[in-house]
Design an enzyme around this catalytic site. Structure first.
Site, PDB file in Angstrom:
ATOM      1  N   GLU A 131      36.478  -0.983  -5.955  1.00  0.00           N
ATOM      2  CA  GLU A 131      35.711  -2.225  -6.025  1.00  0.00           C
ATOM      3  C   GLU A 131      36.670  -3.404  -6.035  1.00  0.00           C
ATOM      4  O   GLU A 131      37.888  -3.225  -6.156  1.00  0.00           O
ATOM      5  CB  GLU A 131      34.802  -2.227  -7.266  1.00  0.00           C
ATOM      6  CG  GLU A 131      33.678  -1.203  -7.133  1.00  0.00           C
ATOM      7  CD  GLU A 131      32.729  -1.168  -8.319  1.00  0.00           C
ATOM      8  OE1 GLU A 131      33.041  -1.753  -9.361  1.00  0.00           O
ATOM      9  OE2 GLU A 131      31.677  -0.533  -8.189  1.00  0.00           O
ATOM     10  N   HIS A 251      26.929 -12.077 -10.164  1.00  0.00           N
ATOM     11  CA  HIS A 251      27.157 -11.070  -9.120  1.00  0.00           C
ATOM     12  C   HIS A 251      26.701 -11.658  -7.791  1.00  0.00           C
ATOM     13  O   HIS A 251      25.590 -12.179  -7.691  1.00  0.00           O
ATOM     14  CB  HIS A 251      26.373  -9.794  -9.447  1.00  0.00           C
ATOM     15  CG  HIS A 251      26.847  -8.598  -8.686  1.00  0.00           C
ATOM     16  ND1 HIS A 251      26.688  -8.488  -7.323  1.00  0.00           N
ATOM     17  CD2 HIS A 251      27.493  -7.471  -9.077  1.00  0.00           C
ATOM     18  CE1 HIS A 251      27.208  -7.328  -6.923  1.00  0.00           C
ATOM     19  NE2 HIS A 251      27.711  -6.697  -7.973  1.00  0.00           N
ATOM     20  N   ARG A 297      35.007 -11.576  -7.692  1.00  0.00           N
ATOM     21  CA  ARG A 297      33.557 -11.755  -7.729  1.00  0.00           C
ATOM     22  C   ARG A 297      33.134 -13.218  -7.813  1.00  0.00           C
ATOM     23  O   ARG A 297      32.166 -13.637  -7.189  1.00  0.00           O
ATOM     24  CB  ARG A 297      33.019 -10.981  -8.936  1.00  0.00           C
ATOM     25  CG  ARG A 297      31.601 -10.592  -8.822  1.00  0.00           C
ATOM     26  CD  ARG A 297      31.231  -9.620  -9.911  1.00  0.00           C
ATOM     27  NE  ARG A 297      31.393  -8.248  -9.472  1.00  0.00           N
ATOM     28  CZ  ARG A 297      31.038  -7.204 -10.195  1.00  0.00           C
ATOM     29  NH1 ARG A 297      30.493  -7.365 -11.381  1.00  0.00           N
ATOM     30  NH2 ARG A 297      31.204  -5.982  -9.746  1.00  0.00           N
ATOM     31  N   HIS A 355      25.052 -11.712 -14.208  1.00  0.00           N
ATOM     32  CA  HIS A 355      25.250 -10.264 -14.233  1.00  0.00           C
ATOM     33  C   HIS A 355      25.903  -9.793 -15.530  1.00  0.00           C
ATOM     34  O   HIS A 355      25.537  -8.746 -16.063  1.00  0.00           O
ATOM     35  CB  HIS A 355      26.129  -9.891 -13.044  1.00  0.00           C
ATOM     36  CG  HIS A 355      26.348  -8.428 -12.858  1.00  0.00           C
ATOM     37  ND1 HIS A 355      25.313  -7.532 -12.633  1.00  0.00           N
ATOM     38  CD2 HIS A 355      27.489  -7.682 -12.837  1.00  0.00           C
ATOM     39  CE1 HIS A 355      25.812  -6.311 -12.494  1.00  0.00           C
ATOM     40  NE2 HIS A 355      27.125  -6.376 -12.625  1.00  0.00           N
ATOM     41  N   ARG A 390      35.405 -10.563 -15.626  1.00  0.00           N
ATOM     42  CA  ARG A 390      35.521  -9.111 -15.844  1.00  0.00           C
ATOM     43  C   ARG A 390      35.840  -8.378 -14.544  1.00  0.00           C
ATOM     44  O   ARG A 390      35.255  -8.650 -13.488  1.00  0.00           O
ATOM     45  CB  ARG A 390      34.207  -8.578 -16.399  1.00  0.00           C
ATOM     46  CG  ARG A 390      34.186  -7.088 -16.633  1.00  0.00           C
ATOM     47  CD  ARG A 390      32.803  -6.671 -17.073  1.00  0.00           C
ATOM     48  NE  ARG A 390      31.833  -7.048 -16.069  1.00  0.00           N
ATOM     49  CZ  ARG A 390      31.278  -6.202 -15.208  1.00  0.00           C
ATOM     50  NH1 ARG A 390      31.563  -4.918 -15.234  1.00  0.00           N
ATOM     51  NH2 ARG A 390      30.394  -6.622 -14.315  1.00  0.00           N
TER      52      ARG A 390
END
Ligand code: SIN
Length: 553
Positions: A131, A251, A297, A355, A390
């Site tokens: 990811e 997100h 992100r 998110h 994160r």
């Protein structure tokens, strides 16, 4: 009747008297963090408070990506920690990142022992996904995109089979009981009985908060509606220090099909080559970041936000990248089917959605908070692991690593009723009230609209001040509804800290301060008293977060 059988009989609940056995550890929240902590505490008597039937109210159940852990060939805990630190934009606590990376593989083994069927190849090696911002393939998964549900099912079965764990389903905690300078219990209310004054008071040998995130404070979220941030407010009212509340992760690829909460299209799809295109058919990410769709992100979320703001729709194109969508990503496939989308032929409309909350109740490496008798674990805690942003799939990992640590710590301290708690190194300073005749539902809708508009993907000083004053008006109109008050207080903590942080860093982006300021490369620590000072003296809120202790005094 054996004592253990008596305890399990109590889980049926209809006869609940509000009197758990003396000496119970009370865990508020029944997601992965809460259940894992409860299991690790066995055979100590534990009462788990679950607002919904087990598995129904928890974000963990919806997690698609999996658990990040350095278990692959060529990977190391040092690399995992380094990626975590890099993603966190300068304010991750490196010791915490290292300990989480180091303990990850053992916690994966614990989950295997609870029966979690992680995906493996014919030789028994984990099948790992990659990811964004991971330097290695590192995400341990189950049935492609069904990790959260599989892990939760295994743990729920284990909890139901553990006689020392009592689960109270259908009750919501709305306040902490503080006496003798420590947290001594929890006040519960049945959500359906809201406002009629029927409370239950639950004494506790120790209270562990594991309530998850703050998604329900935002109009567009991937979190279940139970993620209301209430524990932030409960803890802050009891005097706890809250850390980094301004850091909220959005997100980039929530499926934008008018469904609330918004279903997620996992980042793993982009990891496998799915692309983002706008309504002109342009693959816009490549012009913004050389890492394209796998940029951090927050970068991708802002890019999607800007495209949408410019009036161009944004879509995830999985048509060529994913060979057998239904088999490889059954969860996203199901979401798409419900929205009338066939991802093997159609583009998936997406939008950024709240998110994950990097901030939370300040907690140390053992989950101890600044209040004696109170621990925090999982998303509701802020240990310094995530910093300003994160790393993907570190959240389930955090839940199990700190769940084990909290259990260990609590077990070591009981039955002593006074424990030294986390001393926060420095704090920032900072109350609110007014009138609105709107109904509860309208108030919640308003709250969510305010947060999304002013404290969402892009923020500004002007917008955040507007948000604070509107939240104060809503708060002042609340009568006899602690749950709603808690939501509004949590929203104010997030907004106030965002106003104070005059820079952009990680998930916190200010249009009026678009760059990071090295002088502000520090965590935020804020209390209810600080928020009251900010609300009462708005002109003094110009002080900088890391040095706020003397500000406004
Ligand atoms: C995802 O699957 O995209 C979400 C994973 C995460 O938020 O850690």
């Amino acid at each position: 009747m054996a004592a253990s059988t008596k305890r399990r009989a109590a889980t049926k609940f209809s006869g609940f008297t509000g009197e758990p056995g003396p000496g119970d550890v009370v865990i508020i929240g029944a997601g992965l963090a809460g259940l894992f902590t409860a299991l690790k505490l066995a055979p100590l008597p534990v009462t788990v408070i679950a607002a919904a039937p087990l598995g129904e109210g928890a974000s963990s159940m919806w997690a698609q990506g999996g658990i990040a852990a350095a278990v692959g060939e060529g990977d190391s805990t040092a690399k995992h920690a380094a990626d975590t630190i890099e993603a966190g934009a300068g304010i991750v606590d490196p010791d915490i990142a290292q300990l989480v990376a180091e303990e990850g593989p053992d916690r994966i083994r614990d989950l295997l022992a609870y029966g979690v069927p992680f995906d493996r190849d014919l030789e028994g090696h984990y099948i790992l996904s990659k990811e964004a911002a991971h330097s290695e393939k590192r995400v341990v998964r189950v049935s492609g995109d069904a990790a959260g549900a599989a892990i939760m099912q295994a743990l729920i079965a284990a909890v139901r089979a553990t006689p020392s764990i009592r689960v109270l389903e259908g009750y919501e905690a709305d306040d902490l009981i503080v006496a003798n300078d420590r947290v001594e219990g929890v006040r519960l209310i049945r959500p359906t009985a809201l406002g009629n004054g029927r409370y239950a008071f639950v004494p506790a040998a120790a209270v562990v908060v594991a309530t998850g995130g703050v998604g329900a404070l935002f109009a567009l979220t991937t979190n279940p509606s139970y993620a209301k941030g209430e524990a932030l407010a409960m803890a802050a009212r009891a005097g706890a220090v809250i850390a980094d509340p301004e850091f909220v992760q959005f997100h980039p690829t929530a499926i934008d099909a008018g469904i609330d909460p918004a279903p997620l299209a996992t980042e793993a799809l982009r990891g496998e080559g799915a692309t983002l295109v706008n309504s002109n058919g342009e693959r816009f990410m490549l012009a913004i970041d050389p890492r394209g769709e796998l940029a951090p992100r927050d970068v991708v979320a802002r890019a999607v936000y800007n495209e949408l703001n410019a009036g161009r729709g944004v879509f995830l194109d999985c048509r060529t990248a994913i060979a057998d969508f239904e088999k490889e990503y059954p969860t996203v496939w199901g979401h798409c089917q419900r929205a009338g989308i066939d991802p093997s032929k159609d583009l998936i409309p997406v939008a950024p959605a709240e998110h994950y909350h990097m901030g939370g109740i300040a907690a140390d490496a053992n989950g101890r908070t600044s209040l004696t008798g109170l621990w925090a674990v999982g998303e509701v805690a802020s240990t310094g692991l995530h910093g300003a942003n994160r790393l993907a799939s570190n959240s389930l990992l955090e839940a199990v690593v700190f769940g084990a640590r909290v259990a260990n710590d609590v077990r070591g301290l009981l039955p002593h009723d006074r424990v030294g708690h986390f001393v926060v190194p420095h704090r920032i300073p900072g109350s609110g009230r007014a009138a609105d005749t709107a109904s509860r539902r309208e108030a919640i809708d308003r709250l969510r609209a305010i947060m999304t508009r002013y404290a969402g993907v892009q923020r500004s000083g002007k917008g955040l001040k507007t948000a604070l004053s509107e939240l104060k008006v809503l708060s002042a109109a609340v009568v006899n509804d602690r749950v709603l008050s808690n939501m509004l207080l949590a929203a104010q903590l997030i907004t106030a800290a965002a106003l104070l942080r005059k820079e952009s860093r990680g998930g916190h982006y200010r249009t009026d301060y678009p760059n990071a300021n090295p002088a502000l490369q520090k965590r935020t620590f804020i209390t209810l008293a600080d928020l009251e000072a900010i609300n009462e003296k708005p002109k003094k809120s110009h002080c900088e977060p890391p040095t706020l202790a003397p500000c406004g005094t």
